[in-house]
Write an enzyme that holds these catalytic residues in place. Structure first.
Site, PDB file in Angstrom:
ATOM      1  N   GLU A 220      12.479  -9.595   1.458  1.00 38.64           N
ATOM      2  CA  GLU A 220      11.723  -8.422   1.920  1.00 38.64           C
ATOM      3  C   GLU A 220      12.596  -7.193   1.689  1.00 38.64           C
ATOM      4  OE1 GLU A 220      11.204  -8.573   6.162  1.00 38.64           O
ATOM      5  OE2 GLU A 220      10.535  -6.492   6.267  1.00 38.64           O
TER       6      GLU A 220
ATOM      7  N   ASN B 254       8.016  -5.651  -1.185  1.00 39.34           N
ATOM      8  CA  ASN B 254       7.992  -4.522  -0.253  1.00 39.34           C
ATOM      9  C   ASN B 254       6.567  -4.471   0.292  1.00 39.34           C
ATOM     10  OD1 ASN B 254       7.924  -2.167   1.172  1.00 39.34           O
ATOM     11  ND2 ASN B 254       9.015  -0.948  -0.363  1.00 39.34           N
TER      12      ASN B 254
ATOM     13  N   ALA C 100       3.360  -0.819   4.780  1.00 33.97           N
ATOM     14  CA  ALA C 100       2.903  -0.843   6.185  1.00 33.97           C
ATOM     15  C   ALA C 100       2.468  -2.236   6.632  1.00 33.97           C
ATOM     16  CB  ALA C 100       1.773   0.164   6.381  1.00 33.97           C
TER      17      ALA C 100
ATOM     18  N   ARG D  67       4.971  10.926  -2.729  1.00 40.21           N
ATOM     19  CA  ARG D  67       4.756  10.590  -1.319  1.00 40.21           C
ATOM     20  C   ARG D  67       6.047  10.808  -0.510  1.00 40.21           C
ATOM     21  NH1 ARG D  67       4.628   4.460   1.083  1.00 40.21           N
ATOM     22  NH2 ARG D  67       4.144   5.044   3.220  1.00 40.21           N
TER      23      ARG D  67
ATOM     24  N   PRO E 204       0.785  -1.232   0.000  1.00 41.23           N
ATOM     25  CA  PRO E 204       0.000   0.000   0.000  1.00 41.23           C
ATOM     26  C   PRO E 204       0.817   1.283   0.000  1.00 41.23           C
ATOM     27  CG  PRO E 204      -0.146  -1.147   2.122  1.00 41.23           C
ATOM     28  CD  PRO E 204       0.511  -2.078   1.167  1.00 41.23           C
ATOM     29  N   ASN E 205       0.273   2.233  -0.735  1.00 37.59           N
ATOM     30  CA  ASN E 205       0.802   3.602  -0.850  1.00 37.59           C
ATOM     31  C   ASN E 205       2.052   3.718  -1.714  1.00 37.59           C
ATOM     32  OD1 ASN E 205      -1.217   4.808   0.948  1.00 37.59           O
ATOM     33  ND2 ASN E 205      -0.205   3.605   2.527  1.00 37.59           N
TER      34      ASN E 205
ATOM     35  N   HIS F   1      12.847  -2.747   1.585  1.00 35.68           N
ATOM     36  CA  HIS F   1      12.301  -1.445   1.959  1.00 35.68           C
ATOM     37  C   HIS F   1      13.188  -0.356   1.386  1.00 35.68           C
ATOM     38  CE1 HIS F   1       9.523  -3.368   4.690  1.00 35.68           C
ATOM     39  NE2 HIS F   1      10.530  -4.144   5.069  1.00 35.68           N
TER      40      HIS F   1
ATOM     41  N   TYR G  81      11.228   8.707   0.904  1.00 31.87           N
ATOM     42  CA  TYR G  81      11.188   7.623  -0.088  1.00 31.87           C
ATOM     43  C   TYR G  81      11.845   7.970  -1.424  1.00 31.87           C
ATOM     44  CZ  TYR G  81       7.952   5.657   3.282  1.00 31.87           C
ATOM     45  OH  TYR G  81       7.399   5.162   4.445  1.00 31.87           O
TER      46      TYR G  81
ATOM     47  N   ARG H 183      14.309   4.671  11.384  1.00 30.78           N
ATOM     48  CA  ARG H 183      13.015   5.342  11.532  1.00 30.78           C
ATOM     49  C   ARG H 183      12.285   4.926  12.808  1.00 30.78           C
ATOM     50  NH1 ARG H 183       9.569   4.821   6.370  1.00 30.78           N
ATOM     51  NH2 ARG H 183       8.480   6.613   7.260  1.00 30.78           N
TER      52      ARG H 183
END
Ligand code: DQA
Length: 146
Positions: A97, A73, A76, A17, A9-10, A99, A22, A106
């Site tokens: 995985e 990825n 969230a 964004r 998502p997103n 990111h 990012y 973070r």
């Protein structure tokens, strides 16, 4: 080798964004760079993005006959989706995985980002390298070290 590249998502809003977190590449830019590197490596790639947990799970189920490996990825969903975690475990493919941002750094501000419920069903985790997180994952899988 066939690699399925999945974004959660997103991530469809990349480019606009939170660019300070990012970066400024769009998801299409990222997919293009992955496609170019895949061509050099002789790897076939397919891409999927969704903002919906069930759609991501369905896509993983659907692709399992084709894919030899997965780069995901989970965005969230990384932090709380046991259903996505179970889907990754269920299809039993080497899965990395990735990111864009560094979740460990973070987590000082957003503690929930320090938790991934996905990592221990994956063969690896790469974070904090922007688009290179995806490209390194592809290289690892192609080199048989994923
Ligand atoms: C992300 C990090 C997640 O915490 C966040 O929810 C995202 C993107 C990353 O690529 O850095 O949407 O997975």
């Amino acid at each position: 080798m066939n690699v399925f590249v999945v974004n959660g998502p997103n991530l469809n809003l990349l480019g606009e964004r939170e660019p300070e977190v990012y970066g400024t590449l769009t998801l299409d830019d990222i997919d293009r760079k992955i496609r170019e590197r895949a061509k050099e490596l002789g790897v076939n790639v397919r891409f999927f993005q969704s903002n919906h947990e069930g759609a991501l799970i369905d896509a993983l189920h659907h692709i399992r006959g084709w894919a030899d490996a997965v780069i995901i990825n989970p965005a969230a969903f990384t932090h709380y989706s046991y259903a996505l975690r179970d889907a990754i475990a269920a299809i039993a493919k080497p899965t990395i995985e990735v990111h864009l941002s560094d979740l460990k750094a973070r987590a000082a501000r957003d503690p929930f980002r320090g938790v991934s419920v996905i990592t221990d069903v994956c063969s690896g985790q790469i974070m904090g390298l922007g688009v290179d997180s995806y490209l390194n994952a592809l290289e690892r899988l192609a080199g048989g070290t994923g």
